[in-house]
Design a protein around this motif. Structure first.
Motif, PDB file in Angstrom:
ATOM      1  N   SER A  93       0.850  -1.200   0.000  1.00  0.00           N
ATOM      2  CA  SER A  93       0.000   0.000   0.000  1.00  0.00           C
ATOM      3  C   SER A  93       0.876   1.236   0.000  1.00  0.00           C
ATOM      4  O   SER A  93       2.004   1.231   0.516  1.00  0.00           O
ATOM      5  N   ALA A  94       0.338   2.324  -0.569  1.00  0.00           N
ATOM      6  CA  ALA A  94       1.011   3.620  -0.474  1.00  0.00           C
ATOM      7  C   ALA A  94       0.755   4.205   0.903  1.00  0.00           C
ATOM      8  O   ALA A  94      -0.327   4.037   1.481  1.00  0.00           O
ATOM      9  N   VAL A  95       1.761   4.885   1.459  1.00  0.00           N
ATOM     10  CA  VAL A  95       1.587   5.522   2.762  1.00  0.00           C
ATOM     11  C   VAL A  95       0.549   6.625   2.686  1.00  0.00           C
ATOM     12  O   VAL A  95      -0.236   6.828   3.623  1.00  0.00           O
ATOM     13  N   SER A  96       0.500   7.340   1.562  1.00  0.00           N
ATOM     14  CA  SER A  96      -0.509   8.385   1.377  1.00  0.00           C
ATOM     15  C   SER A  96      -1.077   8.287  -0.025  1.00  0.00           C
ATOM     16  O   SER A  96      -0.416   7.795  -0.946  1.00  0.00           O
ATOM     17  N   GLY A  97      -2.311   8.737  -0.179  1.00  0.00           N
ATOM     18  CA  GLY A  97      -2.967   8.677  -1.469  1.00  0.00           C
ATOM     19  C   GLY A  97      -3.656   7.351  -1.693  1.00  0.00           C
ATOM     20  O   GLY A  97      -3.523   6.414  -0.909  1.00  0.00           O
ATOM     21  N   ASP A  98      -4.421   7.277  -2.790  1.00  0.00           N
ATOM     22  CA  ASP A  98      -5.210   6.076  -3.058  1.00  0.00           C
ATOM     23  C   ASP A  98      -4.718   5.290  -4.262  1.00  0.00           C
ATOM     24  O   ASP A  98      -5.391   4.381  -4.733  1.00  0.00           O
ATOM     25  N   ILE A  99      -3.549   5.629  -4.789  1.00  0.00           N
ATOM     26  CA  ILE A  99      -2.972   4.862  -5.892  1.00  0.00           C
ATOM     27  C   ILE A  99      -2.318   3.605  -5.329  1.00  0.00           C
ATOM     28  O   ILE A  99      -1.564   3.668  -4.353  1.00  0.00           O
ATOM     29  N   VAL A 100      -2.625   2.468  -5.928  1.00  0.00           N
ATOM     30  CA  VAL A 100      -2.074   1.190  -5.467  1.00  0.00           C
ATOM     31  C   VAL A 100      -0.732   0.942  -6.147  1.00  0.00           C
ATOM     32  O   VAL A 100      -0.662   0.867  -7.374  1.00  0.00           O
ATOM     33  N   PRO A 101       0.353   0.831  -5.384  1.00  0.00           N
ATOM     34  CA  PRO A 101       1.656   0.590  -5.999  1.00  0.00           C
ATOM     35  C   PRO A 101       1.670  -0.723  -6.779  1.00  0.00           C
ATOM     36  O   PRO A 101       1.092  -1.724  -6.357  1.00  0.00           O
ATOM     37  N   GLN A 102       2.344  -0.699  -7.912  1.00  0.00           N
ATOM     38  CA  GLN A 102       2.539  -1.898  -8.710  1.00  0.00           C
ATOM     39  C   GLN A 102       4.016  -2.287  -8.692  1.00  0.00           C
ATOM     40  O   GLN A 102       4.889  -1.485  -8.377  1.00  0.00           O
ATOM     41  N   GLY A 103       4.274  -3.534  -9.039  1.00  0.00           N
ATOM     42  CA  GLY A 103       5.646  -4.013  -9.060  1.00  0.00           C
ATOM     43  C   GLY A 103       5.763  -5.386  -8.440  1.00  0.00           C
ATOM     44  O   GLY A 103       4.766  -6.079  -8.210  1.00  0.00           O
ATOM     45  N   GLU A 104       6.978  -5.753  -8.135  1.00  0.00           N
ATOM     46  CA  GLU A 104       7.301  -7.115  -7.731  1.00  0.00           C
ATOM     47  C   GLU A 104       7.555  -7.193  -6.230  1.00  0.00           C
ATOM     48  O   GLU A 104       8.129  -6.283  -5.634  1.00  0.00           O
ATOM     49  N   VAL A 105       7.150  -8.317  -5.652  1.00  0.00           N
ATOM     50  CA  VAL A 105       7.395  -8.614  -4.241  1.00  0.00           C
ATOM     51  C   VAL A 105       8.212  -9.901  -4.154  1.00  0.00           C
ATOM     52  O   VAL A 105       7.898 -10.894  -4.817  1.00  0.00           O
ATOM     53  N   ALA A 106       9.254  -9.854  -3.342  1.00  0.00           N
ATOM     54  CA  ALA A 106      10.058 -11.043  -3.070  1.00  0.00           C
ATOM     55  C   ALA A 106       9.728 -11.547  -1.676  1.00  0.00           C
ATOM     56  O   ALA A 106       9.614 -10.762  -0.732  1.00  0.00           O
ATOM     57  N   PHE A 107       9.572 -12.844  -1.539  1.00  0.00           N
ATOM     58  CA  PHE A 107       9.330 -13.476  -0.243  1.00  0.00           C
ATOM     59  C   PHE A 107      10.633 -14.117   0.212  1.00  0.00           C
ATOM     60  O   PHE A 107      11.277 -14.851  -0.546  1.00  0.00           O
ATOM     61  N   LYS A 108      11.017 -13.848   1.472  1.00  0.00           N
ATOM     62  CA  LYS A 108      12.326 -14.277   1.948  1.00  0.00           C
ATOM     63  C   LYS A 108      12.229 -14.992   3.285  1.00  0.00           C
ATOM     64  O   LYS A 108      11.386 -14.682   4.121  1.00  0.00           O
ATOM     65  N   ASP A 109      13.137 -15.933   3.449  1.00  0.00           N
ATOM     66  CA  ASP A 109      13.388 -16.600   4.725  1.00  0.00           C
ATOM     67  C   ASP A 109      14.747 -16.097   5.190  1.00  0.00           C
ATOM     68  O   ASP A 109      15.785 -16.575   4.743  1.00  0.00           O
ATOM     69  N   GLY A 110      14.743 -15.093   6.084  1.00  0.00           N
ATOM     70  CA  GLY A 110      15.994 -14.399   6.394  1.00  0.00           C
ATOM     71  C   GLY A 110      16.471 -13.691   5.152  1.00  0.00           C
ATOM     72  O   GLY A 110      15.777 -12.827   4.609  1.00  0.00           O
ATOM     73  N   THR A 111      17.641 -14.066   4.656  1.00  0.00           N
ATOM     74  CA  THR A 111      18.140 -13.486   3.410  1.00  0.00           C
ATOM     75  C   THR A 111      17.946 -14.426   2.217  1.00  0.00           C
ATOM     76  O   THR A 111      18.316 -14.080   1.094  1.00  0.00           O
ATOM     77  N   THR A 112      17.365 -15.601   2.443  1.00  0.00           N
ATOM     78  CA  THR A 112      17.173 -16.581   1.375  1.00  0.00           C
ATOM     79  C   THR A 112      15.896 -16.290   0.609  1.00  0.00           C
ATOM     80  O   THR A 112      14.817 -16.163   1.194  1.00  0.00           O
ATOM     81  N   LEU A 113      16.017 -16.164  -0.694  1.00  0.00           N
ATOM     82  CA  LEU A 113      14.859 -15.896  -1.545  1.00  0.00           C
ATOM     83  C   LEU A 113      14.022 -17.158  -1.697  1.00  0.00           C
ATOM     84  O   LEU A 113      14.510 -18.196  -2.154  1.00  0.00           O
ATOM     85  N   LEU A 114      12.742 -17.067  -1.321  1.00  0.00           N
ATOM     86  CA  LEU A 114      11.822 -18.188  -1.482  1.00  0.00           C
ATOM     87  C   LEU A 114      11.104 -18.144  -2.824  1.00  0.00           C
ATOM     88  O   LEU A 114      10.757 -19.186  -3.382  1.00  0.00           O
ATOM     89  N   GLY A 115      10.841 -16.946  -3.325  1.00  0.00           N
ATOM     90  CA  GLY A 115      10.133 -16.771  -4.579  1.00  0.00           C
ATOM     91  C   GLY A 115       9.710 -15.328  -4.742  1.00  0.00           C
ATOM     92  O   GLY A 115       9.880 -14.506  -3.836  1.00  0.00           O
ATOM     93  N   HIS A 116       9.150 -15.006  -5.897  1.00  0.00           N
ATOM     94  CA  HIS A 116       8.756 -13.622  -6.165  1.00  0.00           C
ATOM     95  C   HIS A 116       7.637 -13.608  -7.200  1.00  0.00           C
ATOM     96  O   HIS A 116       7.506 -14.527  -8.015  1.00  0.00           O
ATOM     97  N   ASP A 117       6.856 -12.538  -7.170  1.00  0.00           N
ATOM     98  CA  ASP A 117       5.765 -12.386  -8.130  1.00  0.00           C
ATOM     99  C   ASP A 117       5.311 -10.932  -8.091  1.00  0.00           C
ATOM    100  O   ASP A 117       5.680 -10.169  -7.185  1.00  0.00           O
ATOM    101  N   PHE A 118       4.483 -10.552  -9.075  1.00  0.00           N
ATOM    102  CA  PHE A 118       3.984  -9.184  -9.162  1.00  0.00           C
ATOM    103  C   PHE A 118       2.644  -9.059  -8.446  1.00  0.00           C
ATOM    104  O   PHE A 118       1.828  -9.997  -8.460  1.00  0.00           O
ATOM    105  N   VAL A 119       2.423  -7.906  -7.831  1.00  0.00           N
ATOM    106  CA  VAL A 119       1.154  -7.658  -7.148  1.00  0.00           C
ATOM    107  C   VAL A 119       0.038  -7.498  -8.173  1.00  0.00           C
ATOM    108  O   VAL A 119       0.281  -7.154  -9.337  1.00  0.00           O
ATOM    109  N   ASP A 120      -1.187  -7.764  -7.733  1.00  0.00           N
ATOM    110  CA  ASP A 120      -2.339  -7.538  -8.609  1.00  0.00           C
ATOM    111  C   ASP A 120      -2.828  -6.099  -8.465  1.00  0.00           C
ATOM    112  O   ASP A 120      -2.178  -5.271  -7.818  1.00  0.00           O
ATOM    113  N   GLU A 121      -3.964  -5.815  -9.075  1.00  0.00           N
ATOM    114  CA  GLU A 121      -4.458  -4.425  -9.076  1.00  0.00           C
ATOM    115  C   GLU A 121      -4.815  -3.925  -7.685  1.00  0.00           C
ATOM    116  O   GLU A 121      -4.932  -2.715  -7.464  1.00  0.00           O
ATOM    117  N   ASN A 122      -4.948  -4.844  -6.720  1.00  0.00           N
ATOM    118  CA  ASN A 122      -5.244  -4.457  -5.342  1.00  0.00           C
ATOM    119  C   ASN A 122      -3.992  -4.392  -4.470  1.00  0.00           C
ATOM    120  O   ASN A 122      -4.090  -4.141  -3.265  1.00  0.00           O
TER     121      ASN A 122
END
Length: 648
Positions: free
Chosen positions: A251-280
């Motif tokens: 979420s954006a800290v201010s405003g109602d625009i939903v940020p787009q882009g990629e999220v990485a899921f991590k276990d400590g510093t180990t990358l578990l996987g990644h994907d792009f957020v949806d429109e929400n």
């Protein structure tokens, strides 16, 4: 430290590169800032100790202009400190001078020949899903070609890109540059160039060549809108091999625009996987690879471009608060089922399994497989091999059939390579079983159900009207009883290896690591990595930061090389966020090490081996003929000493 200097290890650290008071400045020079034509600086402009600023207007500055004042002096001081830090940062790779057409990961780079870096075409900087990653390029001069480009991917941020130059920089006409120029001498920003970052000349001038038409020459200090990322994990706790769903929302800290882009899921510093957020702003990932123990899971938003209907907003990255995921080990997965689900026998009976664990840890509860006719009361227990009951629990909220689990009110510490019995009592009989099951051991590391005959028979039972210790056996039958086990945590797993397995130094020495834990708990033992030449006696110890020895042990039954473990006779209680030292003494020297291993902290929740700069040095050593408290340090070396911790 002795002969250790002859074979340096591999450094994977990165400088912090804090710009301090200089961070708000897009342009900063020592003698002058000179502009011609149309230029836009988004941020502050400064000169110190000089005070010359020309060409504004037609150039524009969105922030403040500080010409020879105290604010500019403070900014110049901090910019110089950042330059010096970059200059002193150990080089991680020497690469071709031509950076265009290449992809670089986080690190500190210098040219393999010559004294210049060039960018023709596109230089791609890949942060490998870590928005805090730092890129430093060190040389004398930088020249970017016309229409050249720096592309940031997988979380790379312009704020974290630095070109530390002992001479000059020239950014080409209509080039796109993302990062910070820290040049000792002059900097030229050519016509139509677009800089997202900063251009600093520490002893000379910055020259800005504006445009007469079309887009202005631009220098823009990154000021991306802030975001927040949240994470939920289900189920928690879980079993090793079980699919766990990580769900994140950005979420954006201010405003109602939903940020787009990629999220990485991590276990400590180990990358578990990644994907792009949806429109929400939502994204999720299922993982089934988490090992037994505690895991600090996070979701990291990489930052990203988002349309607001009129233009593009680049949102800043953010990291969720950590979620502690507890993963238990069991001998059998939930998909395992018995051949006979309901025995014809209706007598009340206790049924059990003999098992060992290859490491210390906690038995938190008991599982058993229930057939549909196995009704009535069920009581789970954990026993020593001699019949001492360590804990018991009455099952509640059972399903009609399938695997049932009940947890002890207080988890039970168990020792490695020691036989225990997990059992359950049923008033109705009708238990599940497979005959001739334990003709061989059943292993699901770190747990092993013993083969029949290894220590008497397995599985075990006792007919009784009340819960009791089971000792009888029949045809190596498996009665489908299972311990729920949480292994002790350590900083490194068994796949971690040092850069140098055997130092040439043959003096007796104590080597150690300073560490803290995020939770209260107990230290069960000491681990260390052993090279094949590190023979002789080894003694492990735990110390307070002031040098009080809390416990010691002597290693036995060692393998020829690799990770070794030994356990204190009594676990040692430790407090959260308190520094302790784990060490081992070797009579033969020949220790393992990696130089600069603690240039940055090494963490595996809940344990952190401290960053050397935060701990007045880490790792530690002392040359001694006997076990002693280690206090010396050398080049932030990691001597591969570790602890086994059970959290409260």
């Amino acid at each position: 430290m002795g002969l250790v200097v002859v074979t340096p290890g591999t450094a994977t650290a990165q400088p912090s590169m804090d710009l301090g008071d200089a961070a708000s400045f897009g342009v900063l020079a020592s003698t002058a800032v000179n502009n011609t034509n149309q230029t836009a600086i988004t941020g502050d402009l400064g000169v110190s100790p000089g005070s010359t600023v020309t060409g504004f207007p037609p150039g524009t500055v969105s922030g403040a202009t500080h010409a020879g004042d105290a604010t500019a002096a403070a900014a110049m001081s901090d910019a110089t400190a950042a330059y010096d830090e970059a200059d002193g940062a150990p080089t991680t790779a020497s690469v071709a001078a031509q950076l265009g057409g290449t992809t670089r990961t986080p690190g500190v780079y210098q040219p393999s020949s010559g004294t210049s870096f060039l960018i023709n075409g596109t230089l791609t900087l890949d942060a490998q899903y870590d928005p805090t990653s730092v890129f430093v390029f060190k040389t004398a001069t930088l020249t970017t070609a016309n229409v050249s480009n720096i592309s940031l991917t997988h979380g790379a941020q312009a704020d974290n890109v630095f070109f530390q130059l002992t001479d000059t920089a020239t950014l080409g006409t209509f080039s796109t540059f993302q990062g910070n120029v820290l040049a000792s001498n002059g900097v030229t920003v050519s016509t139509g160039a677009a800089v997202k970052g900063r251009v600093f000349s520490l002893t000379d001038a910055v020259v800005l060549q504006g445009t007469t038409s079309g887009p202005k020459t631009r220098v823009t200090v990154p000021d991306d809108p802030a975001t927040t990322t949240t994470l939920s994990v289900s189920p928690n706790p879980s079993r090793a091999g079980q699919t766990v769903t990580l769900a994140a929302t950005v979420s954006a800290v201010s405003g109602d625009i939903v940020p787009q882009g990629e999220v990485a899921f991590k276990d400590g510093t180990t990358l578990l996987g990644h994907d792009f957020v949806d429109e929400n702003g939502d994204v999720s990932l299922g993982v089934s690879t988490l090992d037994g123990g505690e895991h600090q899971l996070t979701a990291v938003y990489m930052g990203g471009d988002t349309s607001d209907g009129e233009g593009i907003i680049h949102f800043a990255p953010s990291t969720s608060p950590g979620v502690v995921q507890v993963v238990y080990n069991t001998i059998w997965p939930s998909s395992a089922t018995p051949a006979i689900q309901n025995a014809s026998d209706t007598r009340s009976v206790v049924l059990g399994v003999k098992f060992t664990a290859s490491t210390t840890g906690l038995v938190t509860g008991i599982r058993f497989y229930k057939g549909s006719q196995n009704t009535g009361t069920h009581v789970g227990s954990l026993w020593t091999s001699s019949g001492t009951q360590l804990a018991s629990v009455t099952f509640s909220g059972e399903t009609a059939s399938g695997w049932q689990q009940a947890n002890f009110s207080t988890p039970v510490s168990i020792n490695a390579n020691t036989t225990y019995i997990a059992s359950y009592f049923t008033t109705s009989g009708r238990f599940s079983y497979d005959v001739n099951y334990f003709t061989s051991a059943q292993s699901s590391p770190p747990l092993t159900a013993l083969a029949n005959g290894a220590e008497g028979g397995n599985g075990v039972y006792a007919y009784s009207g009340t819960n009791t210790f089971p000792t009888s056996t029949f045809m190596a039958a498996n009665y489908w009883v299972d311990p729920v086990f949480q292994p002790s945590d350590s900083v490194w797993d068994n796949s971690a290896t040092p850069a140098v397995a055997n130092a040439p130094d043959t003096r007796s020495v104590v080597l150690g690591v300073k560490f803290r834990t995020a939770t209260d708990g107990v230290v069960r033992g000491i681990r260390f990595y052993k090279g094949s030449q590190n023979t002789g006696t080894h003694v492990g110890s735990l110390w307070t930061s002031g040098g009080t020895q809390l416990a010691s042990l002597t290693f036995s039954g060692e393998t020829a090389s690799g990770w070794q473990e030994a356990y204190f006779s009594t676990p040692v209680s430790i407090n959260a966020n308190t520094t302790y030292i784990a060490s081992y003494f070797t009579t033969s020297g020949r220790f393992s090490y990696t130089l600069l291993g603690f240039y940055r902290a090494q963490s595996n929740y809940p344990i952190t081996a401290l960053e050397s700069d935060d701990a007045d040095g880490n790792g530690v050593y002392v040359y001694s003929a006997t076990n002693a408290f280690p206090t010396n340090t050398y080049q932030s070396a990691n001597y591969w000493v570790d602890v086994l911790v059970d959290s409260d």
